[in-house]
Motif scaffolding. Structure first.
Motif, PDB file in Angstrom:
ATOM      1  N   GLY A  20       0.816  -1.218   0.000  1.00 45.88           N
ATOM      2  CA  GLY A  20       0.000   0.000   0.000  1.00 45.88           C
ATOM      3  C   GLY A  20       0.844   1.258   0.000  1.00 45.88           C
ATOM      4  O   GLY A  20       2.072   1.212   0.203  1.00 45.88           O
ATOM      5  N   ASP A  21       0.199   2.384  -0.284  1.00 47.67           N
ATOM      6  CA  ASP A  21       0.844   3.707  -0.260  1.00 47.67           C
ATOM      7  C   ASP A  21       1.977   3.838  -1.273  1.00 47.67           C
ATOM      8  O   ASP A  21       2.943   4.571  -1.056  1.00 47.67           O
ATOM      9  N   LYS A  29      -0.554   5.200  -5.692  1.00 49.37           N
ATOM     10  CA  LYS A  29      -1.653   4.884  -6.631  1.00 49.37           C
ATOM     11  C   LYS A  29      -2.449   6.141  -6.973  1.00 49.37           C
ATOM     12  O   LYS A  29      -2.817   6.370  -8.120  1.00 49.37           O
ATOM     13  N   ASN A  59     -10.295   2.884   4.461  1.00 45.44           N
ATOM     14  CA  ASN A  59      -8.955   2.538   4.954  1.00 45.44           C
ATOM     15  C   ASN A  59      -7.897   3.062   3.981  1.00 45.44           C
ATOM     16  O   ASN A  59      -6.741   3.230   4.348  1.00 45.44           O
ATOM     17  N   ALA A  60      -8.294   3.300   2.736  1.00 51.22           N
ATOM     18  CA  ALA A  60      -7.362   3.821   1.729  1.00 51.22           C
ATOM     19  C   ALA A  60      -7.098   5.298   1.986  1.00 51.22           C
ATOM     20  O   ALA A  60      -7.960   6.015   2.496  1.00 51.22           O
ATOM     21  N   GLY A  61      -5.912   5.734   1.627  1.00 49.65           N
ATOM     22  CA  GLY A  61      -5.590   7.161   1.682  1.00 49.65           C
ATOM     23  C   GLY A  61      -4.756   7.467   0.459  1.00 49.65           C
ATOM     24  O   GLY A  61      -3.627   6.998   0.342  1.00 49.65           O
ATOM     25  N   HIS A  62      -5.327   8.185  -0.482  1.00 47.92           N
ATOM     26  CA  HIS A  62      -4.647   8.468  -1.744  1.00 47.92           C
ATOM     27  C   HIS A  62      -4.378   9.966  -1.823  1.00 47.92           C
ATOM     28  O   HIS A  62      -5.305  10.769  -1.784  1.00 47.92           O
ATOM     29  N   GLY A 102      -2.953  -4.230  13.446  1.00 50.78           N
ATOM     30  CA  GLY A 102      -2.644  -2.835  13.145  1.00 50.78           C
ATOM     31  C   GLY A 102      -3.598  -2.294  12.102  1.00 50.78           C
ATOM     32  O   GLY A 102      -3.194  -1.555  11.196  1.00 50.78           O
ATOM     33  N   THR A 103      -4.877  -2.655  12.203  1.00 49.60           N
ATOM     34  CA  THR A 103      -5.860  -2.180  11.216  1.00 49.60           C
ATOM     35  C   THR A 103      -6.030  -0.666  11.334  1.00 49.60           C
ATOM     36  O   THR A 103      -5.569  -0.054  12.301  1.00 49.60           O
ATOM     37  N   THR A 104      -6.730  -0.108  10.370  1.00 46.02           N
ATOM     38  CA  THR A 104      -7.003   1.329  10.415  1.00 46.02           C
ATOM     39  C   THR A 104      -8.134   1.637  11.402  1.00 46.02           C
ATOM     40  O   THR A 104      -8.443   2.797  11.634  1.00 46.02           O
ATOM     41  N   GLN A 157      -5.180  -0.365  -1.300  1.00 48.25           N
ATOM     42  CA  GLN A 157      -4.277  -1.321  -0.652  1.00 48.25           C
ATOM     43  C   GLN A 157      -3.337  -1.920  -1.714  1.00 48.25           C
ATOM     44  O   GLN A 157      -3.007  -1.226  -2.662  1.00 48.25           O
ATOM     45  N   THR A 170      -5.587  -6.856   4.565  1.00 46.74           N
ATOM     46  CA  THR A 170      -6.896  -6.237   4.657  1.00 46.74           C
ATOM     47  C   THR A 170      -7.950  -7.294   4.320  1.00 46.74           C
ATOM     48  O   THR A 170      -7.608  -8.454   4.062  1.00 46.74           O
ATOM     49  N   VAL A 192       2.575  -0.153   6.713  1.00 47.60           N
ATOM     50  CA  VAL A 192       1.975   0.384   7.943  1.00 47.60           C
ATOM     51  C   VAL A 192       1.284  -0.776   8.648  1.00 47.60           C
ATOM     52  O   VAL A 192       0.689  -1.619   7.996  1.00 47.60           O
ATOM     53  N   ARG A 213       0.212   7.131  11.292  1.00 44.56           N
ATOM     54  CA  ARG A 213       1.276   6.304  11.886  1.00 44.56           C
ATOM     55  C   ARG A 213       2.529   6.345  11.010  1.00 44.56           C
ATOM     56  O   ARG A 213       2.416   6.372   9.776  1.00 44.56           O
TER      57      ARG A 213
HETATM   58  P1  IMO Z   1      -3.873   2.608   0.381  1.00 45.37           P
HETATM   59  O1  IMO Z   1      -5.008   2.438  -0.590  1.00 45.37           O
HETATM   60  C1  IMO Z   1      -1.385   0.941   3.551  1.00 45.37           C
HETATM   61  C2  IMO Z   1      -3.291  -1.918   6.258  1.00 45.37           C
HETATM   62  C3  IMO Z   1      -3.476  -1.500   7.700  1.00 45.37           C
HETATM   63  C4  IMO Z   1      -3.347  -2.847   8.374  1.00 45.37           C
HETATM   64  C5  IMO Z   1      -4.032  -3.800   7.400  1.00 45.37           C
HETATM   65  C6  IMO Z   1      -5.486  -4.109   7.732  1.00 45.37           C
HETATM   66  O2  IMO Z   1      -3.707   3.990   0.882  1.00 45.37           O
HETATM   67  O3  IMO Z   1      -2.622   1.998  -0.161  1.00 45.37           O
HETATM   68  P2  IMO Z   1      -7.737  -2.705   7.571  1.00 45.37           P
HETATM   69  O4  IMO Z   1      -8.138  -1.416   8.238  1.00 45.37           O
HETATM   70  O5  IMO Z   1      -7.775  -2.653   6.084  1.00 45.37           O
HETATM   71  O6  IMO Z   1      -8.463  -3.888   8.124  1.00 45.37           O
HETATM   72  O7  IMO Z   1      -6.193  -2.900   8.012  1.00 45.37           O
HETATM   73  O8  IMO Z   1      -3.978  -3.146   6.138  1.00 45.37           O
HETATM   74  N1  IMO Z   1      -3.868  -0.991   5.263  1.00 45.37           N
HETATM   75  C7  IMO Z   1      -3.144  -0.172   4.487  1.00 45.37           C
HETATM   76  N2  IMO Z   1      -1.818   0.069   4.471  1.00 45.37           N
HETATM   77  N3  IMO Z   1      -2.197   1.549   2.660  1.00 45.37           N
HETATM   78  C8  IMO Z   1      -3.527   1.302   2.634  1.00 45.37           C
HETATM   79  O9  IMO Z   1      -4.343   1.764   1.678  1.00 45.37           O
HETATM   80  C9  IMO Z   1      -4.065   0.432   3.612  1.00 45.37           C
HETATM   81  N4  IMO Z   1      -5.311  -0.003   3.902  1.00 45.37           N
HETATM   82  C10 IMO Z   1      -5.173  -0.877   4.903  1.00 45.37           C
HETATM   83  O10 IMO Z   1      -2.470  -0.613   8.113  1.00 45.37           O
HETATM   84  O11 IMO Z   1      -1.994  -3.228   8.450  1.00 45.37           O
END
Ligand code: IMO
Ligand code: GDP
Ligand code: MG
Length: 429
Positions: free
Chosen positions: A12-13, A16, A38-41, A127-129, A223, A238, A272, A302
């Protein structure tokens, strides 16, 4: 090939959002197909920074945005995000945003359960969001979820809430967390319904019409492959499938409509939350990558764990994700490092393997095997053509291509939209 799917190739991150925003100039519609807020773009356009969690990144270019059935939608978070980006000058109306009427909703009880369960796991936490993503997908599969279309039917909502609360209050009680009462949840949903329903429709039909009139669809993944519920570092993943195949099932188009699969990878690695990360660095270099790359989670703030590029991991993501071309981002963060390392495999029990095994114990025990390459002096930052890149940086990119067995078709050299090098247009296949 008319359509493109963008997916993350690491944890992730990877950037994208930036890549989708850049490619959106060539697309007619941008579609989210899995994940949730949970995504952050992050998109940087001139002096404006947009942080999108649920809204498709194409909205920043004024392109039609679609949220597919595979996405889990927290209606309160959705409306708050619409308000936030509207205050930044974007236009979000039912003319520019459509939401699948069969998408699953995230309710306040889902994040309560997410957080209570994480608390109970102690040092074994994922470590979920904390945004209720996992519990909402569980309800979907268990056939008790409330979906967007249900917002139009107070009786259906009432019946479904009875079943949901029977299940979730039992669980919350067991976890020692406060329970929910039905009327409060019903009032909450009925209050949000008039603002959400105008966006709702069977999006599969619109996407079918768009396809038949020759429009280009850009599927925006959230993700990444190593967080995929099947193919990732389970259970530290996730709760959705993040691979490109989900672009079809998560929107209601057939698999042939997905088109070119563009995987996004950073020129190093980050993660993360908890879970295995063989090439993680706990030293000054790891700290430097974090500082230079501004590696803090967009959603939770985080600090992201940082490490060397893991070619074995990305190669695996290329294979299971169906990635046909790679967009390599954040090359600039590696500027002026004397030498770089690339993970090419793992030593497990005295043997060297090129894939991460399924067993969590074996994943945790995987010792990376590195290839050391020369760094470059000079800067990739802001480069917009190959000619702007130091020769050694080009060599690094070429070596990555060989190791991951996919061509690098796009390069990103800063957070800014136009600091991008196009090698091959993914819409041309
Ligand atoms: P983007 O789209 C990075 C990680 C969380 C945790 C695991 C499960 O921005 O790339 P969840 O809340 O989905 O049940 O958490 O997944 N996680 C991400 N890490 N980028 C993300 O999204 C993520 N979405 C979830 O940190 O480890
Ligand atoms: P996403 O979740 O995959 O969309 O990625 P995020 O937006 O969460 O994280 C990527 C971060 O890196 C954002 O802050 C971007 O602005 C930034 N970024 C994207 N591409 C580049 C790049 O090529 N160089 C640098 N330095 N930053 C980048
Ligand atoms: Mg992100």
């Amino acid at each position: 090939m008319a359509n493109v799917a963008v997916i993350g190739a690491q944890w992730g991150d990877e950037g994208k959002g930036k890549v989708v925003d850049w490619l959106a100039s060539r697309a007619d519609v941008v579609v989210r197909f899995q994940g949730g807020h949970n995504a952050g773009h992050t998109l940087v356009v001139g002096d404006q920074t947009y942080k999108l969690s649920l809204l498709p990144s194409g909205l920043v270019r004024g392109k039609l945005g679609v949220i597919g059935n595979g996405v889990v939608i927290d209606p309160e978070a959705l409306l708050a995000e619409i308000d936030r980006v509207t205050a930044q000058g974007l236009t979000v109306t039912p003319d520019t945003l459509r939401i699948a009427d069969n998408a699953t909703l995230i309710l306040p009880l889902h994040s309560a359960i997410d957080r209570a369960r994480e608390g109970a796991r102690g040092d074994k936490k994922i470590g979920t969001t904390g945004r209720g993503i996992g519990p909402a997908y569980e309800d979907k599969v268990a056939r008790r979820a409330i979906r967007v279309a249900d917002l139009a039917e107070p009786d259906t909502l009432s019946d479904k809430l009875d079943e949901l609360l029977r299940h979730h209050n039992t669980l919350l009680n067991g976890l020692g967390a406060p329970t929910f009462e039905k009327q409060g949840l019903l009032d909450h949903l009925l209050a949000l319904a008039p603002r959400v329903l105008p966006y709702a429709e069977p999006v599969w039909e619109r996407l079918d019409d768009l396809r038949r009139s020759g429009k280009r669809i850009l599927f925006e993944g959230a993700q990444a492959v190593m967080l995929d519920i099947d193919h990732g570092t389970y259970p530290f993943v996730t709760s959705s499938n993040t691979v490109a195949g989900t672009a079809a099932s998560g929107t209601g188009v057939g698999p042939s409509a997905v088109g070119f699969v563009l995987g996004i990878a950073k020129a190093y690695s980050t993660r993360v939350g908890s879970g295995p990360f063989p090439t993680e660095l706990h030293d000054a270099t790891g700290k430097l990558l974090g500082e230079r790359g501004h590696e803090f989670g967009t959603v939770t703030g985080r600090p992201r764990r940082c490490g060397w590029f893991d070619a074995a991991l990305v190669r695996q993501a290329v294979k299971v994700g169906g990635i046909q071309g790679l967009a390599l981002t954040k090359l600039d963060v590696l500027d002026n490092l004397p030498e770089l390392r690339i993970g090419i495999g793992y030593e497990i029990g005295g043997e060297i393997v090129r894939r991460l095994p399924a067993s969590p114990r074996a994943q945790a025990a995987a010792v990376p095997v590195y290839e050391t390459v020369e760094g470059w002096t000079g800067s990739c930052r802001g480069a917009r053509s190959w000619a702007d890149l130091p020769a050694q940086a080009i060599k690094y990119v070429k070596r990555i291509e060989e190791l991951v067995e996919a061509p690098v078709t796009l390069l990103s050299t800063s957070p800014e939209r136009d600091d991008t090098i196009l090698v091959r247009d993914p819409f041309e296949g």
